[in-house]
Scaffold this motif. Structure first.
Motif, short mmCIF file in Angstrom:
data_model
loop_
_atom_site.label_atom_id
_atom_site.label_comp_id
_atom_site.label_asym_id
_atom_site.label_seq_id
_atom_site.Cartn_x
_atom_site.Cartn_y
_atom_site.Cartn_z
N ARG A 65 -23.94 -37.80 18.88
CA ARG A 65 -23.37 -39.13 19.08
C ARG A 65 -22.76 -39.25 20.48
N ASP A 66 -22.47 -38.09 21.12
CA ASP A 66 -21.88 -38.10 22.46
C ASP A 66 -22.84 -38.68 23.51
N ILE A 67 -24.10 -38.80 23.16
CA ILE A 67 -25.07 -39.37 24.10
C ILE A 67 -24.78 -40.85 24.35
N LEU A 68 -24.17 -41.49 23.36
CA LEU A 68 -23.92 -42.92 23.46
C LEU A 68 -22.82 -43.25 24.46
N PHE A 69 -23.16 -44.00 25.46
CA PHE A 69 -22.21 -44.53 26.44
C PHE A 69 -22.43 -46.05 26.45
N PRO A 70 -21.57 -46.82 25.74
CA PRO A 70 -21.78 -48.26 25.61
C PRO A 70 -22.05 -48.99 26.92
N GLU A 71 -21.42 -48.52 28.00
CA GLU A 71 -21.59 -49.22 29.28
C GLU A 71 -23.01 -49.13 29.84
N ILE A 72 -23.80 -48.19 29.32
CA ILE A 72 -25.21 -48.13 29.74
C ILE A 72 -25.89 -49.45 29.43
N ALA A 73 -25.57 -50.02 28.27
CA ALA A 73 -26.15 -51.32 27.89
C ALA A 73 -25.72 -52.40 28.87
N GLY A 74 -24.42 -52.41 29.21
CA GLY A 74 -23.93 -53.40 30.17
C GLY A 74 -24.55 -53.23 31.54
N MET A 75 -24.67 -51.97 31.97
CA MET A 75 -25.26 -51.70 33.28
C MET A 75 -26.73 -52.11 33.33
N ALA A 76 -27.47 -51.78 32.28
CA ALA A 76 -28.90 -52.11 32.23
C ALA A 76 -29.11 -53.62 32.29
#
Length: 306
Positions: free
Chosen positions: A31-42
């Motif tokens: 679950r540590d792979i998940l970084f919510p800001e990746i969605a915002g950045m993409a």
């Protein structure tokens, strides 16, 4: 316009990138792979291009990557969690100022591993991989986009000190009261950038606040309706957030990060989370608007006198 954007290659590419992160967390059982800001950045690079983000693509990869490694490393210090977060916030902001980094998501990249108490570098490695892909996309977007001419104005040190203190006080309040729902890393990134922007007024608050608060409410609702399915929760929440941005006619990339937060921490999956987002975002945005009005008042008076 909404349907055309949904069908666009840029949106689909960003969407697929987020789905890959979700799938990776399930396949690798990390679950540590998940970084919510990746969605915002993409989304902020491909679907709703933010000019000052794509102007320097290297920062999209290097800044959050180094911040993620730094934040994780702080967990090995013999300090209280609150002291680690404060220390991480101050040091990251100082380095952002020294190296003239204008990329707000650098801050949550440093704070999230401290807040979650991560002691391995899975989060940092994942951030490295996905931000590299986003950087690559940013170079493509930059080659096609018409960016504003002229030098980019860098933030004033006084503004940086003030907003850093405000964020630090909010984090301290959340820790003392045990109200973890007030700690919303994507919102911190947004506020840090808004506090330094040239123009931000009261009339811009309601629409952005509505998008973030409704995103949080629907995000938690989907999280409970589709309990146990990380992939489907992410897929549905990203789509809902996109529709909200279109309905309110305000692209808020960090809202996509907010939509994924229920997946990584229990407090952010509770019904108190939407309230926390509403309060945190509302208070901080009002502070931004008020400060902008106060700061710009002397300049306006000079113009009138002339």
């Amino acid at each position: 316009m909404t349907w055309n954007t949904l069908k666009s290659r840029s949106f689909l590419t960003a969407y697929i990138l987020v789905i890959l992160m979700l799938v990776g967390s399930i396949v690798l059982q990390k679950r540590d792979i998940l970084f919510p800001e990746i969605a915002g950045m993409a989304m902020g690079v491909m679907a709703f291009p933010v000019p000052h983000w794509i102007k320097k693509p290297l920062h999209l990869w290097l800044s959050p990557t180094l911040a993620a490694y730094f934040g994780t490393s702080l967990n090995f210090l013999s300090l209280t969690p609150l002291m680690k977060i404060w220390l991480g916030l101050v040091i990251v902001v100082i380095f952002m100022h020294i190296f003239r980094v204008n990329f707000g998501p650098t801050i949550p990249a440093a704070l999230l591993p401290i807040f979650l108490g991560l002691h391995d570098y899975v989060f940092a490695i994942s951030t490295t991989v996905f931000t590299f892909l986003i950087m690559s996309a940013a170079y493509v977007v930059r080659s096609r986009a018409k960016l504003p001419d002229g030098p980019q104005h860098f933030r004033k040190i006084t503004d940086t000190v003030i907003i850093t203190i405000i964020l630090g006080l909010l984090i301290g309040l959340a820790s003392v009261t045990n109200l973890n729902v007030l700690v919303v890393p994507p919102v911190f990134a947004l506020i840090f950038e808004l506090f330094h922007t040239e123009k931000f007024s009261w009339k811009q608050v309601p629409s952005r606040l509505a998008v973030l608060a409704i995103t949080a409410l629907l995000g938690v609702s989907v999280y409970h309706l589709l309990a146990g399915s990380v992939i489907w929760v992410g897929i549905v929440n990203i789509l809902i957030t996109f529709i909200l941005c279109q309905l309110f006619k305000v692209p808020v990339p960090v809202a996509f990060g907010v939509s994924l937060m229920p997946l990584i921490f229990p407090a952010w999956g509770s019904w108190g989370f939407p309230v926390g987002v509403l309060v945190t975002t509302g208070v901080l945005m009002c502070i931004c608007a008020a400060y902008r009005q106060i700061r710009d008042k002397p300049a306006a008076q000079v113009v009138i006198e002339k």
